[in-house]
Write an enzyme that holds these catalytic residues in place. Structure first.
Site, short mmCIF file in Angstrom:
data_model
loop_
_atom_site.label_atom_id
_atom_site.label_comp_id
_atom_site.label_asym_id
_atom_site.label_seq_id
_atom_site.Cartn_x
_atom_site.Cartn_y
_atom_site.Cartn_z
CG HIS A 140 -4.99 5.17 4.43
ND1 HIS A 140 -4.55 4.56 3.29
CD2 HIS A 140 -3.79 5.35 5.00
CE1 HIS A 140 -3.04 4.70 3.17
NE2 HIS A 140 -2.73 5.38 4.34
CB CYS A 195 -9.33 4.60 0.35
SG CYS A 195 -7.72 5.15 1.17
CG ASP A 245 -1.85 1.04 1.16
OD1 ASP A 245 -2.38 1.62 0.38
OD2 ASP A 245 -2.01 1.63 2.45
CB SER A 246 0.39 4.86 -0.58
OG SER A 246 -0.86 4.97 0.43
CB CYS A 284 -3.26 0.18 -2.44
SG CYS A 284 -3.17 2.01 -2.96
CD GLU A 329 0.22 6.49 5.61
OE1 GLU A 329 1.51 6.69 5.88
OE2 GLU A 329 -0.09 5.59 5.38
N1 DGL Z 1 -4.82 3.19 1.03
C1 DGL Z 1 -4.88 3.61 -0.35
C2 DGL Z 1 -6.18 3.21 -1.05
O1 DGL Z 1 -6.54 2.36 -0.75
C3 DGL Z 1 -4.10 4.84 -0.81
C4 DGL Z 1 -4.45 6.04 -0.35
C5 DGL Z 1 -3.58 7.15 -0.65
O2 DGL Z 1 -2.14 6.91 -0.68
O3 DGL Z 1 -4.02 8.09 -1.08
O4 DGL Z 1 -6.57 3.89 -2.03
#
Ligand code: DGL
Length: 295
Positions: A206, A204, A30-31, A93, A172
């Site tokens: 996150h 997402c 993931d990011s 992600c 984050e």
């Molecule tokens: N967690 C990621 C997603 O599912 C990326 C969020 C990001 O880095 O902008 O899209």
């Protein structure tokens, strides 16, 4: 429940892990910390499966980046995870899946990938109001994957989308319950609620970490859909189909970041209740990832 189990210690406290059997690990990326919401579910459903998790925090957030850049980053990460012993790659992600899943499958035809997509299908099945909300990054909504989901599943249902650029950075930063986080969640969800949605898709990885705030804002009348359990199930199916080993008694998980290992170590503890070493990884000028010696 899951977190309690994890806290009791599927994890070693030593600083060095090695995955001896090549191709024995489930590579997850993931990011940043968002993919931990998927890793948590994979660890719960497949407790013997070693995890090799890479957070590309040097480039987080991905959500506002061009699809071509996310694709290049995803390719570099995939090469690295394969070299480190991953037998399957879970793109934990939505943004990277939207930008790169099909392309990665073409680049690495022998590698099994599990991708993510906003859970539009279950939401359109469950809705009574006929109004469904999806929250995700800008890149996720731009990709062909989302357009094809709408074409397939949103025929009799209206799907309302909302880009939430501040939410992944808040997670984050460890801001899960601050006033700032509450205000951001409220700001994004209030217009969606006004449309009469009764389903809210977390598009997402996150966002599940903001679930308590999201529930507070949407109230009991809106069902929240997190695809992590379905992704973990799919990972189990792929591992079984490929005959990949799921044998370790105490799986040796590894966590790596292109950002600051200390910060990720704290996030692991705060988000999943885990104490584990975090290995630093750096991008080089040729867009390749290299392991640095542990800090
Ligand atoms: N967690 C990621 C997603 O599912 C990326 C969020 C990001 O880095 O902008 O899209």
């Amino acid at each position: 429940m899951a977190e309690n189990r994890l806290k009791k210690g599927n994890f070693h406290q030593s600083t060095q892990y090695s995955i001896r059997d090549p191709r024995s690990a489930t590579g997850i990326f993931d990011s940043g910390v968002g993919g931990l919401s998927v890793a948590r579910e994979i660890m719960r459903q497949l407790p013997a499966q070693p995890i090799l998790y890479l957070a590309d925090q040097a480039h987080a957030p991905y959500g506002q980046r061009p699809l071509s850049e996310i694709r290049a980053l995803s390719e570099g990460i995939t090469r690295f995870l394969l070299a480190q012993g991953a037998g399957v790659i879970v793109i934990a992600c939505n943004t990277a899946s939207a930008a790169a899943l099909h392309w990665l499958r073409r680049q690495f035809p022998d590698v099994p990938f599990v991708g993510m997509e906003p859970a539009v299908k279950p939401a359109t099945t469950h809705t009574h109001s006929g109004q469904v909300g999806v929250i995700a990054t800008a890149a996720t909504f731009q990709g062909e994957l989302f357009a094809s989901l709408l074409a397939r599943f949103a025929n009799d249902v209206i799907v309302h989308t909302q880009v939430c650029p501040d939410l992944a950075p808040l997670v984050e930063a460890g801001e899960l319950s601050t006033d700032r986080a509450r205000a951001a969640v409220r700001g994004y969800l209030t217009p969606l609620l006004a449309t009469g949605i009764d389903q809210l898709v977390l598009g997402c990885t996150h966002y599940p970490f903001l679930r308590p705030l999201i529930e507070e804002v949407v109230g009991p009348g809106v069902e929240i859909i997190d695809p992590a359990p379905a992704v973990a199930q799919q990972t189990g199916r792929v591992l079984a189909q490929r005959g990949l080993p799921v044998t370790a008694q105490r799986p040796a998980h590894r966590f790596l970041t292109t950002g600051a290992p200390d910060r990720f170590r704290i996030a692991l503890h705060d988000l999943l209740g885990l104490t584990a070493a975090v290995e630093p990884v750096r991008w080089d000028a040729a867009s390749r990832l290299a392991l640095l010696s542990s800090s």
